[in-house]
Scaffold this active site. Sequence first.
Site, PDB file in Angstrom:
ATOM      1  N   ASP A  71       0.904  -1.087   0.005  1.00  0.00           N
ATOM      2  CA  ASP A  71       0.167   0.011  -0.017  1.00  0.00           C
ATOM      3  C   ASP A  71       0.921   1.202  -0.198  1.00  0.00           C
ATOM      4  OD1 ASP A  71       0.731  -0.571   2.427  1.00  0.00           O
ATOM      5  OD2 ASP A  71      -0.483   0.574   3.480  1.00  0.00           O
ATOM      6  N   GLU A  72       0.501   2.437  -0.612  1.00  0.00           N
ATOM      7  CA  GLU A  72       0.844   3.620  -0.358  1.00  0.00           C
ATOM      8  C   GLU A  72       2.437   3.872  -0.770  1.00  0.00           C
ATOM      9  OE1 GLU A  72      -2.332   5.598   2.755  1.00  0.00           O
ATOM     10  OE2 GLU A  72      -0.970   4.353   3.575  1.00  0.00           O
TER      11      GLU A  72
END
Length: 719
Positions: free
Chosen positions: A355-356
Amino acid sequence: MHRFHRRGRGLVVLASVALTLPLTAALSPAAAASPADPTAPATSTSAPYALVPQPVSQRAVPGAGFTLTPRTRIAVLSKDAAAQGVGSYLAKLLAPATGYDLKVVRKTQAPDKALVLDPGGPASLGAEGYTIASGRNGVVVTAHGAQGLFRGVQTLRQLLPAAVESRTEQSRTWTVAPAEISDAPRYEYRGVMLDVARRFFPVEQVKRYIDEAAAYKINKLHLHLTDDQGWRIAVDALPDLTEVGASTQSGFTGGTDWYYTAADYKEIVSYAASRFMTVVPEIDGPGHTMSALASVPELNCDDRARAPYSGFDVGISLYCLKDSQHQDATKNFLQTVVDAVARLTPGPYLHLGGDETPQATRGEYDAYVKAAADATTAKKKTVMGWHQLGQSPLPAGSLLQYWGEDSDRETIGTASEKPGITHLRQGVAQGAKYVMSPSDHAYLDMKYDASTPYGLSWSGYVPVQRSYAWDPETVTGKLDGTGAVVPAGQIAGVEAALWADRAYEGSSELPTPGTRWPSPQDYADYMSFPRLPALAEVGWTPQSGRDWTGFRQRLAQHGQRWTAAGIGFHPAPGVPWPGTVRTVEGEHVIVTGDVDGVALENAGSTSDGTDLVLWAPNRGPKQTWTVSPQSDGTYTMTNKSSGKCAEASGGAVGATVVQRTCDTGRTGQHWKFTARPNDDRYTIAAVGGLVLTAGSATNGAKATLEPDTGSALQTWTVD
Ligand code: ACM
């Protein structure tokens, strides 16, 4: 409806509202609750008992239930060690409150007057299904194996009075309500995630949380073991990961033991296994990796270790994947870490994060996913990851975790689909299965409302109703529920995620030296209860067996169980907690009864005659009303921001509701509050009998007077 602000997880959002709720205000009212029997028949015939998650079918059986005595036996109809273990677990569960030391005996046939556990039920029950037959002569839990027995025992404990959850001996009779129950889960994967990276949870607190979650039939414990602010699992070959990388938490520095040794981790895994819960370890990357970058120099492009990080930002780190030398270093690192973690983990999954990572190029991201996935499959583990992982080639059988929200769904089928939706499509096309953790329903770190002392609100507020009222089959579709990107056959289940990057009081601002930090356990209890049980029911109960109105009634009865068990739950608005005095007098927010309920507010005006409107609840002064009783049995409603009273502008259907200087001589300012049957919501009528109605659940809609049709826009929660 548009909801509040949305940002990447944990981005610093400095709200202007200072939060002042003292923790004492959050203490359970149920401590003073009436001793009402929570197993007393509820109003709905389809749900005679307040069971959570709601079983597939349940029926109250006429007659008395089975009353335990110190001589009651727990009879296990098998010599299987795991089934015998469930018998011992049940005996230990009942011991503190009852004071009974119930003997567990092995039998081949069900005896009378016993708690019988029979793991020899038909295979059609599945691994977790069970039946319960309880009556005057005893209780029989039948399953196909020990796991199903364990799930059935969680239901059995809810057929006993709430006091059974007490850790100290209670003097009373212990009768199992008479019932016939048949049950099995909707989804195989029903998880909860603890962010032990941002806030370290000591082993004892993890074990306690396992017990709290197992009571609601959660069967996966996802440990978010690594992030910028900490590396929490010892890897023998890389001692600096814990010597340096574990020295920080969000808001703390200088730790020496903020990690799990191999022995600690094994203890968690085996405790979870004794509750039929599988541990899913997460090693996040290629972003969220500052703790690794601070510990292993060659993971950085300049081969120099970064400083350990104890702040609150997100999107600040990335493994160096720019050249083959650093790609090799990262690959070797991942192999070492994955080998160590896989060796300690009996469960099938290894969560690789993903993620991210806004700074990663496509090639860099792919290089990370390949290295991490290869290391994982080499250890015969199944790759799991956040839904962004779907953009890269994945091994067959991978499991991805969707954490998008309504703002992503709004773009489905448009020319500007959000990247998250594209990644979802790419993962679906590769045959991945999905665990649903939509942030605006399943993130337990989102505030319940503006008054919640902890957590964040970048995905909006998540009141209990929002954590409950959604369907995994439509949550990746458009807002009208059509066009699901993840087909039903690729849904593995549901996971509640308790992030801990803002686990302190006044979390809408950065902490100061005077900030109060609850223990991880207190933070977890407050944010998880009652929302974790709501999400547990989303994962367990068929959609057709779920409705918010019935759920909130059942859930309300569980407050007494949590109080007895010492769980510091949040008696959140919208749930009719017993013992809460039902009165409309006082300061309240007045909100419509649907899932995206809107609050009555004065639109910021101080002038007489301005129309009142509806807006997403924020509990600010414009939405706060003092409800005051009048001698004729009606009430006036005075707005906190303007000091003016709500007034019917006329007596005709469709008349608006305005604010005007308070004058009890004006009949338009008199409102009649009528409690709805079996509900804790109200209709609010003007003197002529027309009822206060929200024009719609959209920000800025007008409040008008209409005939009472019982619509959700005319039923008001007075919180
Ligand atoms: C996430 O919330 N970044 C998975």
